[in-house]
Design an enzyme around this catalytic site. Structure first.
Site, mmCIF file in Angstrom:
data_model
loop_
_atom_site.group_PDB
_atom_site.id
_atom_site.type_symbol
_atom_site.label_atom_id
_atom_site.label_comp_id
_atom_site.label_asym_id
_atom_site.label_seq_id
_atom_site.Cartn_x
_atom_site.Cartn_y
_atom_site.Cartn_z
ATOM 1 C CD GLU A 96 39.991 42.863 33.510
ATOM 2 O OE1 GLU A 96 38.896 42.958 34.054
ATOM 3 O OE2 GLU A 96 40.127 42.451 32.364
ATOM 4 C CD GLN A 138 32.150 44.240 37.834
ATOM 5 O OE1 GLN A 138 32.167 43.399 38.719
ATOM 6 N NE2 GLN A 138 33.047 44.259 36.845
ATOM 7 N NE ARG A 189 42.949 44.309 38.904
ATOM 8 C CZ ARG A 189 43.020 45.323 39.740
ATOM 9 N NH1 ARG A 189 42.640 45.189 40.978
ATOM 10 N NH2 ARG A 189 43.492 46.484 39.344
ATOM 11 C CB CYS A 190 41.079 37.971 34.062
ATOM 12 S SG CYS A 190 39.855 36.661 34.130
#
Lengths: 158, 801
Positions: free
Chosen positions: B753, B236, B383-384
């Site tokens: 998110e 990522q 996811r945050c």
């Protein structure tokens, strides 16, 4: 280990391959035949990213030996589109935003392709159960359900 | 009127910001022609596979490679001793700690990498790892984070004994990593001592795993002749990988090319640098051939990047009307065996100090202690945005507990405490500046949409009949878009991001960004931003990311930073191009720049109809007819350092029913209102929200990584680890309000998110609400049928009256 000869029809073409007796079908498809649309997500039959169509059934190619596919009719995601263009399920997934990272998509499509032959006019619940062998982490499934519904309509009208 | 319609048509044909444009990525994905890391195959490529520890804590007495090396097709077996001469047996983590690449004398967690086998193919590699003989001496195992700092706890990190200056603070115990605090402790304690009402709730946020569909992997290809390294990798943050690989290997960054190709989902799992990557690179350098490593699902869940594992206590001091006077949060953070959290360097607990939530909190104090245990390292933002999930959970849960104690409806309690619209920008007592928001409007919209009063009435009736119905509410504020380089860096590199846009002579565009899509649809949405800024159809704009040889340097995609940072860079770069284009247009039209106005896709001379130049005409002129002294060409680069984070928010409401006989939960309704500011592609936003809600559902209802007393991980396959299928996943209803960010060039805030962050406490709120009339104030996740049934049984609800 001595390699064995297998022969099957893959996406409409007769192919031959030499495989180890223990070789998994997904590896033969991806490594030997270089069709990398079929993905590996878990190697334990849970996720469905490796789903292919084998003699008219959806199977998870990570737990099928290549030797078991000898003499079979196989279809992978690469075999869905034809000279006319994309298959209805492919178009519907684009139309309804039924994919994000795309990793589960080939398995979803090949399952949807078979499912809609098993049940051409499914309810939402039937779609959810009929597709439940394929996991997705991105979409939350809602748009995939819509895509299968859209594809069903298109195929019915055809 | 006619002219307006014509202008509108031109604007629509751009498919710019606000358009639910179909995705550019999809054509290749539906045909199986996406290219993911494992799809790359190079001549002579070998495969790496790991020998892993069966024990959570043990000394390595010996490693015998002979049998493995004797297997035909095996090229090498590497252990820590082989990496030592290269000084690569340990590597730095993003959190200021070090991590063993291959276990050095000791293993610290089950499945830790002990040796790597390099072989002709993955079958031979798998055979060979079984032939590597490792002799272990078992050591006492530390699983319970609460025991980590006991005087008799086993010392895990012998390499750190006596080194009491940690990366973030003094260490007070050999198993202590850091203490980190925010806010005013004394002032907070004083308020608590005098408060009319106080509540206190312990809660555990379980260790979970992001579990993307594609596991982690790489193909390292070292060219010995040119001393050039290419790595295809599931990352990522490819540019950060290049910098780290250069620092570790000594190869100049100019001779390292990192390519993040198509990525099968990230969710934080693909931010870190893992031993598998390092050993593949080393093996490729040593053997001079490409080496591929791809982890299987068990390795993925067991070793690469867990998330959460926060033991939290939330306390609120309030008056009798429920107005918050102070907040106190205490955290014991289980970081596993190495501190490999992926947070901005200065924040060992990430952005946990956003835990004042959407509320006007006068004073607060946050205390976090990080400890080592015999578990895998990680602590990533699943996811945050860096622990915001934990922060939202603790404040939202504690708010519910306060509402219950005071007998005030939880929606009303929030109304009384929300930061008011006129208070923005609002400085929180823990140091953030919430840029914008309108919480009251959003809350009322949701309560009306679901007819909240009717739901409460129905719940009363159900309760009278002995049925269990729960209504959950979560009114959260996120903090995303890391971040301003004054307080955000990774390994010293500021957390800006970048865009480079080139307009070709015939008016089509190629643009590259420092971020990398993993399903978010950047190829679609970045083009929409450029389309609106430059008046060129997004269909003529190509977007490329992930190749460090061609893309400008950026920090990558995680923490919802692509739109807030990369999207801002894209807009600013496009504006630089438009500013130059305006000069060229003025030159072509022989007027002053100031006489021109912009309309959708062209510059027009003010007040002179017909005198105009389209962007396409200007693009052509940029290559053959520019004003004297101006350099030809039409391109721009922007490195955008955001002035602040962005603060998306949402109001989520969940209605569920619990079967008393089985403990099974049916989510009847889930209504999610999100405010992410300006909406670039509503179709993609909705898709991201569906996905985030589903991942939130998974965490709340079933995901956990349980360990037994010996440190054995009891759930690391998709049989045990809960990934919801089509069947369990609820139907989602979405809604929105638009409160643009005042500092973002487009007013956009980031969205993907929020649904994960906001839905998790909402599910817990609903589950607990089903038992609230029985004085239950909190239940820990996951709310699986078994665990919910235990509560039912404990309360005696399953026995007929």
């Amino acid at each position: 280990m001595a390699k064995q000869h297998v022969s099957f029809n893959l996406n409409g073409k007769q192919v031959d391959a030499l495989v180890e007796p223990r070789e998994l079908l997904v590896h033969t498809i991806r490594e030997t035949l270089s069709l990398t649309g079929t993905h590996i997500g878990c190697e334990s039959s849970h996720c469905g990213a490796c789903t292919v169509d084998l003699d008219g059934k959806s199977v998870k190619s990570c737990t099928v030996l290549s030797m078991q596919a000898d003499g079979s009719e196989l279809k992978t995601v690469e075999g869905l589109a034809d000279a006319e263009g994309l298959h209805a399920v492919q178009q519907a997934f684009i139309q309804e935003h039924g994919l994000q990272c795309g990793f589960c998509t080939p398995g979803m499509l090949i399952r949807a392709y078979r499912f809609l032959q098993e049940n051409p006019n499914p309810t939402e619940e039937e779609i959810r159960w009929g597709m439940s062998g394929n996991l997705c982490r991105c979409t939350g499934y809602q748009n995939i359900v819509k895509a299968v519904q859209t594809a069903a309509q298109t195929l019915q009208q055809a | 009127m006619e002219q307006t319609a014509e202008v509108q048509d031109r604007e629509d044909s751009l498919k710019g910001v606000g358009c639910s444009r179909k995705r550019k990525e999809d054509a290749r994905f539906v045909q199986g022609t996406g290219r993911y890391t494992d799809d790359f195959k190079f001549p002579g490529m070998l495969f790496a596979d790991m020998v892993r520890s069966p024990y959570a804590h043990a000394r390595i007495k010996s490693i015998n490679k002979e049998k493995a090396l004797a297997l035909p097709g095996v090229h090498a077996v590497l252990t820590a001793d082989d990496l030592k001469p290269l000084n690569l047996h340990w590597m730095p983590t993003l959190a200021g700690d070090v991590q063993a690449v291959l276990a050095d004398e000791k293993v610290h967690f089950q499945y830790q990498e002990v040796a790597v086998v390099i072989a002709d193919d993955r079958y031979i590699a798998a055979d060979a790892i079984e032939l590597v003989e490792v002799e272990y001496e078992e050591l006492e195992v530390l699983v319970d984070a609460h025991r980590a700092m006991d005087s008799d706890a086993p010392v895990l990190r012998e390499d750190l004994v006596g080194k009491m200056d940690g990366a973030h603070s003094k260490r007070v115990h050999d198993n202590h990593i850091f203490n980190w605090q925010a806010g005013d402790k004394e002032a907070t304690d004083r308020v608590f001592e005098q408060a009319e009402v106080t509540v206190k709730q312990d809660m555990y946020y379980p260790r979970v795993h992001p579990c993307p569909m594609e596991t982690c992997g790489c193909v390292a290809s070292f060219d010995k002749i040119n001393e050039h390294l290419t790595v295809h990798i599931t990352s990522q943050a490819p540019h950060v990988v290049r910098t780290v690989v250069s620092m570790l290997s000594g190869i100049p960054e100019s001779k390292i090319r990192i390519i993040s190709p198509d990525i099968g989902g990230g969710f934080g799992n693909k931010v870190g640098i893992y031993p598998g990557y390092v050993v593949s690179i080393v093996a490729s350098i040593v053997l001079g051939v490409p080496v591929k490593w791809v982890e299987d699902r068990m390795e993925n869940i067991s070793t690469t990047a867990f998330a959460r594992d926060y033991h939290m206590t939330g306390e609120i001091a309030a008056d009798k009307e429920g107005r918050i006077k102070a907040l106190r949060v205490n955290v014991l953070a289980d970081h596993g065996a190495f501190d490999a959290c992926a947070d901005p360097s200065k924040f060992p607990a990430g952005l946990m100090h956003i835990c004042t939530g959407s509320y006007d909190v006068p004073v607060a104090h946050l205390n976090v202690d990080g400890v080592y245990t015999n578990k895998a390292p990680g602590g990533v933002a699943y996811r945050c945005s860096f622990r915001v999930t934990e922060a939202v959970y603790v404040i939202e849960r504690t708010m519910d507990v306060l509402a219950q104690k005071l007998g005030i409806d939880k929606a009303e309690l929030r109304r009384r405490n929300f930061v008011k619209v006129e208070q923005f920008p609002y400085k929180t007592c823990l140091g953030w500046e919430l840029d914008s928001g309108d919480y009251h409007t959003a809350l009322e919209k949701v309560l009306n949409a679901v007819d909240y009063d009717a739901l409460r009435k129905e719940q009363q009736e159900k309760r009278a009949q002995g049925e269990l119905m729960g209504i959950g509410l979560c009114t959260f504020t996120e903090i995303v878009g890391a971040g301003p380089s004054r307080n955000c860096d990774i390994l010293g590199v500021g957390m800006f991001d970048s865009a480079e846009i080139r307009v070709h002579p015939t008016g089509s565009v190629m643009a590259r960004m420092g971020t990398i899509t993993q399903g978010q649809g950047h190829q679609t949405t970045y083009a929409q931003i450029i389309a609106s800024e430059l008046g060129i159809s997004s269909d003529e704009i190509s977007i490329e990311e992930g190749d460090t040889d061609t893309a400008p340097y950026g920090l990558g995609t995680y923490g919802s930073r692509s739109t807030p940072v990369g999207g801002a860079a894209t807009a600013v770069a496009a504006r630089k191009i438009r500013a130059k284009a305006q000069k060229i247009a003025a030159h072509l039209l022989e007027v002053s720049e100031n006489d021109l106005e912009w309309e959708v896709d062209r510059f027009k001379v003010k007040g002179v109809p017909g005198q105009e130049k389209t962007m396409k005409e200007v693009a052509w002129a940029a290559y053959n007819n520019v004003p004297e002294g101006m350099e030809p060409g039409l391109e721009a680069v922007d490195y955008y350092d955001p002035p602040n984070f962005t603060y998306p928010f949402g109001i989520y409401l969940c209605v569920l029913d619990i079967d008393k006989r089985t403990g099974e939960t049916t989510v009847r309704r889930f209504y999610a209102l999100d405010d992410c500011g300006t909406r670039i592609n509503p179709m993609i936003i909705e898709g991201q929200i569906h996905g985030g809600l589903t991942e939130g559902f998974a965490v709340a209802m079933g995901q956990e990584m349980p360990f037994d007393e010996q440190g054995n991980l009891l759930g690391n396959t998709l049989m045990d680890y809960f990934v919801p299928t089509f069947v369990e996943t609820p139907h989602w209803e979405t809604d929105y309000t638009v409160t643009p960010s005042p500092h973002h060039p487009l007013g956009a805030k980031g969205v993907a998110e929020s649904p994960h962050v906001g839905s998790i406490p909402c599910f817990t709120s609903a589950i607990v609400d089903a038992f609230a009339h029985l004085d239950v104030t909190h239940m820990d996740m996951p709310h699986s049928a078994w665990r919910v049934w235990q509560k039912v049984h404990e309360l005696g609800l399953d026995t007929p009256a």
